[in-house]
Design a protein around this motif. Sequence first.
Motif, mmCIF file in Angstrom:
data_model
loop_
_atom_site.group_PDB
_atom_site.id
_atom_site.type_symbol
_atom_site.label_atom_id
_atom_site.label_comp_id
_atom_site.label_asym_id
_atom_site.label_seq_id
_atom_site.Cartn_x
_atom_site.Cartn_y
_atom_site.Cartn_z
ATOM 1 N N PRO A 1 9.724 0.815 -13.194
ATOM 2 C CA PRO A 1 11.085 0.724 -13.736
ATOM 3 C C PRO A 1 12.142 1.443 -12.904
ATOM 4 O O PRO A 1 13.193 1.808 -13.428
ATOM 5 N N ALA A 2 11.895 1.691 -11.625
ATOM 6 C CA ALA A 2 12.865 2.403 -10.792
ATOM 7 C C ALA A 2 14.081 1.526 -10.501
ATOM 8 O O ALA A 2 14.017 0.296 -10.564
ATOM 9 N N CYS A 3 15.196 2.172 -10.198
ATOM 10 C CA CYS A 3 16.367 1.471 -9.662
ATOM 11 C C CYS A 3 16.156 1.322 -8.160
ATOM 12 O O CYS A 3 15.948 2.318 -7.454
ATOM 13 N N VAL A 4 16.203 0.100 -7.654
ATOM 14 C CA VAL A 4 15.900 -0.175 -6.249
ATOM 15 C C VAL A 4 17.157 -0.631 -5.525
ATOM 16 O O VAL A 4 17.893 -1.493 -6.010
ATOM 17 N N VAL A 5 17.398 -0.037 -4.348
ATOM 18 C CA VAL A 5 18.506 -0.444 -3.478
ATOM 19 C C VAL A 5 17.910 -0.978 -2.184
ATOM 20 O O VAL A 5 17.436 -0.203 -1.345
ATOM 21 N N PRO A 6 17.883 -2.304 -1.990
ATOM 22 C CA PRO A 6 17.408 -2.844 -0.724
ATOM 23 C C PRO A 6 18.442 -2.575 0.379
ATOM 24 O O PRO A 6 19.623 -2.886 0.226
ATOM 25 N N LEU A 7 18.006 -1.978 1.476
ATOM 26 C CA LEU A 7 18.858 -1.722 2.632
ATOM 27 C C LEU A 7 18.507 -2.746 3.702
ATOM 28 O O LEU A 7 17.454 -2.648 4.341
ATOM 29 N N VAL A 8 19.367 -3.734 3.884
ATOM 30 C CA VAL A 8 19.127 -4.788 4.878
ATOM 31 C C VAL A 8 19.698 -4.306 6.213
ATOM 32 O O VAL A 8 20.910 -4.219 6.377
ATOM 33 N N VAL A 9 18.806 -3.986 7.154
ATOM 34 C CA VAL A 9 19.198 -3.343 8.409
ATOM 35 C C VAL A 9 19.154 -4.368 9.532
ATOM 36 O O VAL A 9 18.080 -4.771 9.982
ATOM 37 N N TRP A 10 20.319 -4.773 9.992
ATOM 38 C CA TRP A 10 20.419 -5.717 11.102
ATOM 39 C C TRP A 10 21.264 -5.113 12.214
ATOM 40 O O TRP A 10 22.172 -4.301 11.958
ATOM 41 N N ASP A 11 20.986 -5.534 13.423
ATOM 42 C CA ASP A 11 21.752 -5.088 14.586
ATOM 43 C C ASP A 11 22.734 -6.185 14.980
ATOM 44 O O ASP A 11 22.425 -7.378 14.844
ATOM 45 N N PRO A 12 23.930 -5.816 15.464
ATOM 46 C CA PRO A 12 24.892 -6.848 15.887
ATOM 47 C C PRO A 12 24.330 -7.821 16.911
ATOM 48 O O PRO A 12 24.731 -8.997 16.943
ATOM 49 N N ALA A 13 23.399 -7.369 17.736
ATOM 50 C CA ALA A 13 22.809 -8.266 18.736
ATOM 51 C C ALA A 13 21.941 -9.340 18.090
ATOM 52 O O ALA A 13 21.660 -10.376 18.712
ATOM 53 N N GLU A 14 21.494 -9.121 16.847
ATOM 54 C CA GLU A 14 20.732 -10.130 16.114
ATOM 55 C C GLU A 14 21.640 -11.138 15.436
ATOM 56 O O GLU A 14 21.322 -12.325 15.352
ATOM 57 N N THR A 15 22.765 -10.663 14.932
ATOM 58 C CA THR A 15 23.607 -11.508 14.089
ATOM 59 C C THR A 15 24.662 -12.290 14.871
ATOM 60 O O THR A 15 25.202 -13.268 14.354
ATOM 61 N N GLU A 16 24.965 -11.856 16.081
ATOM 62 C CA GLU A 16 25.993 -12.520 16.877
ATOM 63 C C GLU A 16 25.389 -12.997 18.190
ATOM 64 O O GLU A 16 24.771 -12.222 18.915
ATOM 65 N N PRO A 17 25.509 -14.290 18.524
ATOM 66 C CA PRO A 17 24.914 -14.798 19.763
ATOM 67 C C PRO A 17 25.578 -14.178 20.989
ATOM 68 O O PRO A 17 26.680 -13.639 20.904
ATOM 69 N N ARG B 1 0.825 -1.208 0.000
ATOM 70 C CA ARG B 1 0.000 0.000 0.000
ATOM 71 C C ARG B 1 0.860 1.260 0.000
ATOM 72 O O ARG B 1 0.541 2.253 -0.661
ATOM 73 N N ALA B 2 1.967 1.225 0.749
ATOM 74 C CA ALA B 2 2.821 2.409 0.847
ATOM 75 C C ALA B 2 3.478 2.749 -0.472
ATOM 76 O O ALA B 2 3.787 3.915 -0.745
ATOM 77 N N THR B 3 3.726 1.740 -1.294
ATOM 78 C CA THR B 3 4.474 1.967 -2.532
ATOM 79 C C THR B 3 3.578 2.047 -3.761
ATOM 80 O O THR B 3 4.085 2.113 -4.884
ATOM 81 N N GLU B 4 2.261 2.042 -3.577
ATOM 82 C CA GLU B 4 1.360 2.131 -4.730
ATOM 83 C C GLU B 4 1.590 3.421 -5.516
ATOM 84 O O GLU B 4 1.482 3.448 -6.740
ATOM 85 N N ARG B 5 1.939 4.489 -4.822
ATOM 86 C CA ARG B 5 2.142 5.770 -5.506
ATOM 87 C C ARG B 5 3.432 5.789 -6.326
ATOM 88 O O ARG B 5 3.669 6.715 -7.098
ATOM 89 N N LEU B 6 4.294 4.772 -6.170
ATOM 90 C CA LEU B 6 5.538 4.705 -6.933
ATOM 91 C C LEU B 6 5.434 3.800 -8.161
ATOM 92 O O LEU B 6 6.378 3.739 -8.949
ATOM 93 N N VAL B 7 4.311 3.113 -8.289
ATOM 94 C CA VAL B 7 4.167 2.154 -9.398
ATOM 95 C C VAL B 7 4.284 2.883 -10.736
ATOM 96 O O VAL B 7 3.620 3.898 -10.982
ATOM 97 N N GLY B 8 5.138 2.355 -11.597
ATOM 98 C CA GLY B 8 5.311 2.906 -12.934
ATOM 99 C C GLY B 8 6.208 4.121 -13.001
ATOM 100 O O GLY B 8 6.418 4.660 -14.088
ATOM 101 N N ARG B 9 6.748 4.566 -11.873
ATOM 102 C CA ARG B 9 7.608 5.744 -11.870
ATOM 103 C C ARG B 9 9.076 5.308 -11.873
ATOM 104 O O ARG B 9 9.432 4.270 -11.314
ATOM 105 N N GLY B 10 9.910 6.110 -12.487
ATOM 106 C CA GLY B 10 11.337 5.825 -12.507
ATOM 107 C C GLY B 10 12.027 6.424 -11.302
ATOM 108 O O GLY B 10 11.418 6.704 -10.271
ATOM 109 N N GLY B 11 13.323 6.614 -11.434
ATOM 110 C CA GLY B 11 14.089 7.211 -10.353
ATOM 111 C C GLY B 11 14.794 6.166 -9.506
ATOM 112 O O GLY B 11 15.046 5.036 -9.950
#
Length: 292
Positions: A202-218, A168-178
């Motif tokens: 057709p936009a260029c998309v950069v996924p930002l995978v946001v993790w905290d060290p407390a999640e990735t290291e026991p 729903r949040a990205t419906e306004r970006l459908v079909g737009r470039g950038g």
Amino acid sequence: MDRVDEFHYQLPRRFGGWRPGAQRGLSQGSGQEFAAHRRLFDHPDPRRIDLRASVRDGRGDWLVRIHRLRVAIPVHVVVDVSASMHFGAERRKLDVVADLVEALGYSAFRAGDTVGLLAFDQREREDLFVPARHSRGNGSLMAKILRECRATPGAAPSDDSALAGLRRATERLVGRGGLVFLASDFHWPVAALGELLPQFAPACVVPLVVWDPAETEPPDARAALVALSDAETGSRRSLWMRDSLRTRWRHAVAARRAELTELFNAHGMPPFHLHGRFDAEALTRYFMETTA
């Protein structure tokens, strides 16, 4: 942030438009990027006559140099603000994203681009929406909004509702470039996420995978019994942290990272990882490597 870092982004494709900027455009005009030679008769601009090319041509035509414009593009940041993004051992994951957003606002302003913010949890967060505009202070405004954001009270969203909120949040970006930055910890089913990614074309998309060290290291080996809390549901449980469990923890993190990387690469969207902090130089290198 006391000092706003700047990073540089150059995208692999050309964009339409006439507003001057830093990205490679499709339109021909008085730009700096040489495109081709054309006959003066077809493009009557004597200021751009190329004498050497005209002599070499051998057909007796006067040739002029045609250039492509550098144009401005719209840049959007789509941020997951669900409960898990409010987790962080030292700083919330959302605060790390805010650092990047502030740097993006400054960088986009310097490049002549407009930049805006969209956010979601189990629904579109219209209260956090910032329209794309070319403004020196837009990045600071968006960062402030994210730093002051608090998790929506009530029942935690399911995986399906989080993806529905993103849709729903990205419906306004459908079909737009950038350029679109998609920031989340992506604790969702990969298959369902893959079905949603084509919506950004057709936009260029950069996924930002946001993790905290407390999640990735026991937890540290000295901690035998640890209390864990689910950021989304709030449920708590205790675990004996044996060496075998620490090994499984690390293997699960590596497998999830590989799974997300494979998914995004399959859609032509190499991910960028934010692991506890934002590094502007690393993001500049990311763009240099992905557009090489």
